[in-house]
Design a protein around this motif. Structure first.
Motif, PDB file in Angstrom:
ATOM      1  N   ALA A 178      53.394  35.917  72.504  1.00  0.00           N
ATOM      2  CA  ALA A 178      52.122  36.304  71.890  1.00  0.00           C
ATOM      3  C   ALA A 178      51.898  35.513  70.601  1.00  0.00           C
ATOM      4  N   ALA A 179      52.938  35.363  69.801  1.00  0.00           N
ATOM      5  CA  ALA A 179      52.824  34.603  68.550  1.00  0.00           C
ATOM      6  C   ALA A 179      52.501  33.132  68.830  1.00  0.00           C
ATOM      7  N   ILE A 180      53.130  32.559  69.836  1.00  0.00           N
ATOM      8  CA  ILE A 180      52.845  31.165  70.198  1.00  0.00           C
ATOM      9  C   ILE A 180      51.393  31.029  70.630  1.00  0.00           C
ATOM     10  N   SER A 181      50.902  31.988  71.391  1.00  0.00           N
ATOM     11  CA  SER A 181      49.505  31.951  71.822  1.00  0.00           C
ATOM     12  C   SER A 181      48.554  31.982  70.632  1.00  0.00           C
ATOM     13  N   VAL A 182      48.848  32.830  69.656  1.00  0.00           N
ATOM     14  CA  VAL A 182      48.011  32.912  68.458  1.00  0.00           C
ATOM     15  C   VAL A 182      47.991  31.565  67.730  1.00  0.00           C
ATOM     16  N   VAL A 183      49.153  30.970  67.588  1.00  0.00           N
ATOM     17  CA  VAL A 183      49.240  29.678  66.904  1.00  0.00           C
ATOM     18  C   VAL A 183      48.458  28.617  67.673  1.00  0.00           C
ATOM     19  N   LEU A 184      48.628  28.585  68.990  1.00  0.00           N
ATOM     20  CA  LEU A 184      47.918  27.590  69.802  1.00  0.00           C
ATOM     21  C   LEU A 184      46.409  27.804  69.781  1.00  0.00           C
ATOM     22  N   ALA A 185      45.977  29.054  69.704  1.00  0.00           N
ATOM     23  CA  ALA A 185      44.547  29.372  69.776  1.00  0.00           C
ATOM     24  C   ALA A 185      43.835  29.211  68.445  1.00  0.00           C
ATOM     25  N   ARG A 186      44.458  29.675  67.385  1.00  0.00           N
ATOM     26  CA  ARG A 186      43.715  29.807  66.137  1.00  0.00           C
ATOM     27  C   ARG A 186      44.151  28.858  65.039  1.00  0.00           C
ATOM     28  N   LEU A 187      45.395  28.421  65.056  1.00  0.00           N
ATOM     29  CA  LEU A 187      45.895  27.686  63.913  1.00  0.00           C
ATOM     30  C   LEU A 187      46.080  26.188  64.152  1.00  0.00           C
ATOM     31  N   ILE A 188      46.297  25.772  65.389  1.00  0.00           N
ATOM     32  CA  ILE A 188      46.505  24.347  65.648  1.00  0.00           C
ATOM     33  C   ILE A 188      45.189  23.631  65.909  1.00  0.00           C
ATOM     34  N   ILE A 189      44.344  24.217  66.747  1.00  0.00           N
ATOM     35  CA  ILE A 189      43.066  23.593  67.081  1.00  0.00           C
ATOM     36  C   ILE A 189      41.960  24.433  66.467  1.00  0.00           C
ATOM     37  N   PRO A 190      41.242  23.894  65.507  1.00  0.00           N
ATOM     38  CA  PRO A 190      40.192  24.702  64.870  1.00  0.00           C
ATOM     39  C   PRO A 190      39.049  25.007  65.840  1.00  0.00           C
ATOM     40  N   MET A 191      38.427  26.159  65.624  1.00  0.00           N
ATOM     41  CA  MET A 191      37.272  26.562  66.421  1.00  0.00           C
ATOM     42  C   MET A 191      36.016  26.046  65.721  1.00  0.00           C
ATOM     43  N   PRO A 192      35.246  25.160  66.373  1.00  0.00           N
ATOM     44  CA  PRO A 192      34.028  24.675  65.727  1.00  0.00           C
ATOM     45  C   PRO A 192      32.988  25.781  65.531  1.00  0.00           C
ATOM     46  N   ASN A 193      32.983  26.746  66.431  1.00  0.00           N
ATOM     47  CA  ASN A 193      32.102  27.909  66.291  1.00  0.00           C
ATOM     48  C   ASN A 193      32.680  29.063  67.096  1.00  0.00           C
ATOM     49  N   PHE A 249      38.802  24.664  72.487  1.00  0.00           N
ATOM     50  CA  PHE A 249      39.708  24.009  73.424  1.00  0.00           C
ATOM     51  C   PHE A 249      41.117  24.285  72.918  1.00  0.00           C
ATOM     52  N   SER A 250      41.909  24.955  73.716  1.00  0.00           N
ATOM     53  CA  SER A 250      43.278  25.241  73.287  1.00  0.00           C
ATOM     54  C   SER A 250      44.152  25.517  74.500  1.00  0.00           C
ATOM     55  N   LEU A 251      45.430  25.621  74.227  1.00  0.00           N
ATOM     56  CA  LEU A 251      46.413  25.952  75.258  1.00  0.00           C
ATOM     57  C   LEU A 251      46.891  27.394  75.115  1.00  0.00           C
ATOM     58  N   GLU A 252      46.053  28.243  74.523  1.00  0.00           N
ATOM     59  CA  GLU A 252      46.441  29.626  74.252  1.00  0.00           C
ATOM     60  C   GLU A 252      46.817  30.413  75.497  1.00  0.00           C
ATOM     61  N   ALA A 253      46.275  30.041  76.649  1.00  0.00           N
ATOM     62  CA  ALA A 253      46.558  30.787  77.879  1.00  0.00           C
ATOM     63  C   ALA A 253      47.950  30.504  78.430  1.00  0.00           C
ATOM     64  N   VAL A 254      48.550  29.393  78.041  1.00  0.00           N
ATOM     65  CA  VAL A 254      49.855  29.016  78.585  1.00  0.00           C
ATOM     66  C   VAL A 254      50.917  30.081  78.310  1.00  0.00           C
ATOM     67  N   PRO A 255      51.168  30.477  77.053  1.00  0.00           N
ATOM     68  CA  PRO A 255      52.205  31.499  76.842  1.00  0.00           C
ATOM     69  C   PRO A 255      51.841  32.867  77.425  1.00  0.00           C
ATOM     70  N   ILE A 256      50.560  33.173  77.489  1.00  0.00           N
ATOM     71  CA  ILE A 256      50.143  34.458  78.068  1.00  0.00           C
ATOM     72  C   ILE A 256      50.430  34.476  79.565  1.00  0.00           C
TER      73      ILE A 256
END
Length: 193
Positions: free
Chosen positions: A26-41, A46-53
């Protein structure tokens, strides 16, 4: 078989080891979703957040996967600046649940076609259909729900056509490296053992 050393000792309860792995995923997903790739809006990411989930579901079953998806989404919202809305938590939960639903089938061999077939239901039902409707309902950026829905369906279809390829490749390469075999959490154990 010594059930105290297995990642999941009972279908009805999780061990401390399983909970620790799920928290890490879950922590890896958060990092991949919110902290590595910024959300333009608020509607594009675009992220790999689904991979660890998805992997949480594959490794520990649909309940664990769904809980990891919900937790990653809820905690991730703390870092997004857009706030939390429970209507948007369905897609991450679906990734975890479907990872678990296809667990035994993937246990027979983690191949690119099997991974793609396993990832399609949560991508189509959750990330494209559900999330497009939710975004059109909440953010109605095109004037009417129908126009907003068409816009989100088309843009998210393109976005997830790219994302699913990356997700499948990352999961395939991780399983090919046999990391999870060495950790003793893969392949799934049969119910008889």
């Amino acid at each position: 078989m010594n059930h105290q050393n297995s990642p999941v000792s009972s279908p009805r309860r999780m061990t401390a080891r399983t909970l620790a792995y799920c928290a890490l995923l879950a922590a890896i997903s958060v990092v991949l979703a919110r902290l590595i790739i910024p959300m333009p809006n608020v509607t594009t990411r675009f992220s790999l957040e689904a991979v660890p989930i998805f992997m949480a579901g594959m490794l520990f079953g649909p309940v664990a996967g769904g809980l990891v998806g919900f937790t990653a989404d809820a905690v991730g919202c703390l870092f997004s600046g857009f706030g939390y809305n429970p209507i948007f938590c369905v897609p991450p939960i679906l990734y975890g649940v479907f990872g678990g639903v296809f667990r035994r089938w993937l246990g027979k061999g983690v191949t690119l076609p099997r991974l793609l077939a396993s990832m399609l239901p949560p991508v189509i039902m959750g990330s494209i259909l559900w999330q497009s409707a939710a975004l059109a309902f909440i953010y109605n950026s095109k004037g009417t729900f129908q126009l907003s829905l068409i816009y989100f369906l088309s843009s998210r279809s393109l976005q997830f056509a790219i994302t699913i390829v990356l997700d499948v490749l990352v999961i395939f390469l991780l399983f090919r490296a046999k990391i999870f075999d060495r950790l003793g959490v893969w392949p799934p154990k049969s119910k008889k053992s």
